[in-house]
Scaffold this active site. Structure first.
Site, PDB file in Angstrom:
ATOM      1  N   SER A 107       5.422   1.990  11.105  1.00  0.00           N
ATOM      2  CA  SER A 107       5.376   0.711  10.392  1.00  0.00           C
ATOM      3  C   SER A 107       6.469   0.637   9.332  1.00  0.00           C
ATOM      4  CB  SER A 107       3.992   0.472   9.778  1.00  0.00           C
ATOM      5  OG  SER A 107       3.687   1.418   8.789  1.00  0.00           O
ATOM      6  N   ASP A 108       6.782   1.761   8.692  1.00  0.00           N
ATOM      7  CA  ASP A 108       7.909   1.794   7.755  1.00  0.00           C
ATOM      8  C   ASP A 108       9.221   1.499   8.473  1.00  0.00           C
ATOM      9  OD1 ASP A 108       7.252   2.586   4.919  1.00  0.00           O
ATOM     10  OD2 ASP A 108       6.163   4.143   5.964  1.00  0.00           O
ATOM     11  N   LEU A 109       9.427   2.170   9.589  1.00  0.00           N
ATOM     12  CA  LEU A 109      10.705   2.061  10.282  1.00  0.00           C
ATOM     13  C   LEU A 109      10.925   0.671  10.865  1.00  0.00           C
ATOM     14  CD1 LEU A 109      10.675   5.562  12.006  1.00  0.00           C
ATOM     15  CD2 LEU A 109      12.184   4.825  10.148  1.00  0.00           C
TER      16      LEU A 109
END
Length: 389
Positions: free
Chosen positions: A169-171
């Site tokens: 989700s960060d990436l």
């Protein structure tokens, strides 16, 4: 080749950890000058995230900070805040992931900076967005994967929900932020104005549900976990061989026929009405998959991969990380590059996956030491301010 596409673009990077830094790293790959603003005492949180480490430096930090300039500034001081406003006046893009409202206390909020620099593209990255009932909450990839439904559809059917092995989700939020920033740069060419971008980990993760979301929204049916199998394509999963495991991605009826007739020596299967069409194979996977499992166990992985390639049926070996970085396809595409580094001699870094026929991608530079470029950037700022008077 021409210079990188974002040559001359300046990025003020107030982000930490992964989503924001991965966004600004891509902007640096594309040629932008990225000023990574860090607390003078500890810097980015990930500088202390180890092991693994190399001579006391975090390899996590290295993954998303190549080709940037580190500028150590104390944002809690009046002088630091004033310096940031001066830098913002010269920047094209600002990326931040502070707690909601925190930068307003420093006079670094979108509204204040828009008055100083109307062309500034201000990108806020947060867990749940800058509006809504959860705007003040922090967001971390693990909980975002859980709350977005990604974990519910990942893992063995009879096992517990499972996260992906990297902070997906960060990436993907970093990627979405890059897309939004590039679109805002194009819009600025028409309007002459910057704008505020509100990019949330939660939104990005929910959007990642893709076909699973569409299936639920149209039918009301929740998707179960399929492990390494596919919800709507069969056969599309792992199979054990005589000496290991391979991944088979049989994406259409023609590939299934080729698999059975040219690879597995099971020529009757495609003519069986239970398996002729993908729809039929999905509905009858419980009887089909054991037949394929028995066949794949008869030969070694490399033998099967050779036959799959000859039949043009997609398949691959389940590689370890060490196998990935010694694989010819990785090496020939130049995905790893050794760059000179003053402390380590050389560092092996991932190269940007972006490829252009004309505008080149920047050759990576090592991730910076804390405050390494403070004097350089501040001296440049002084000269710019002097020239503009």
């Amino acid at each position: 080749m021409s210079d990188p596409a974002l040559t001359g673009i300046r990025v003020l990077d107030l982000s930490r950890v992964l989503a924001g830094p991965s966004c600004t790293q891509t902007l640096a790959d594309l040629g932008a000058e990225v000023w990574k603003i860090e607390n003078p005492v500890n810097g980015d949180d990930t500088r202390s995230w180890m092991p693994p480490e190399l001579d006391g430096e975090s390899t996590y930090f290295m993954c998303c900070n190549r080709s940037k300039k580190s500028v150590a500034i104390d944002l809690k001081s009046f002088e630091g805040q004033e310096t940031l406003r001066r830098l913002a006046a010269k920047a094209d893009i600002l990326v931040e992931n502070f707690r909601n409202g925190a930068l307003a206390a420093f006079g670094l909020d979108p509204e204040t900076l828009a008055k100083i620099n109307p062309r500034l593209i201000y990108c806020s990255i947060s867990g749940y967005g800058r509006t809504g009932p959860r705007a003040d909450e922090g967001g971390y990839d693990f909980t975002i994967q859980a709350e977005s439904g990604l974990m519910a559809i990942t893992g063995d059917p009879d096992g517990e929900p499972m996260k992906l092995g990297v902070a997906i989700s960060d990436l993907v939020t970093g990627m979405n932020a890059v897309q939004a920033i590039l679109a805002a740069l194009i819009a600025r060419e028409r309007t002459g104005r910057g704008q505020h971008l509100d990019i949330a980990l939660f939104d990005s993760a929910v959007a990642l549900l893709a076909n699973v979301a569409s299936g639920y929204l149209q039918t009301g049916q929740q998707s179960p976990r399929y492990g390494n199998a596919h919800a709507t394509v069969v056969p599309y999963q792992l199979f054990d061989t005589a000496d290991g495991t391979l991944a088979l991605a049989c994406g259409n009826d023609a590939q299934f026929r080729a698999l059975c007739t040219m690879v597995l020596d099971l020529p009757d299967l495609p003519n069986d009405p239970r398996y002729t069409r993908n729809r039929d194979r999905v509905n009858n996977r419980q009887t089909l998959i054991p037949l394929l499992e028995n066949a794949f166990r008869l030969q070694n992985t490399e033998e099967w991969l050779g036959k799959l390639k000859g039949a043009k049926v997609p398949g691959g070996k389940v590689r370890t990380i060490s196998e990935v970085f010694s694989a010819p396809d990785v090496l020939e595409r130049g995905m790893v590059i050794d760059v000179p580094d003053t402390l380590h001699g050389t560092l092996s870094l991932i190269r940007s996956p972006l490829r252009f026929s004309d505008t080149k991608v920047r050759t990576p530079a090592p991730p910076p030491r804390l405050g390494e470029h403070t004097d350089e950037v501040l001296e440049w700022l002084e000269s710019e301010d002097t020239d503009s008077k």
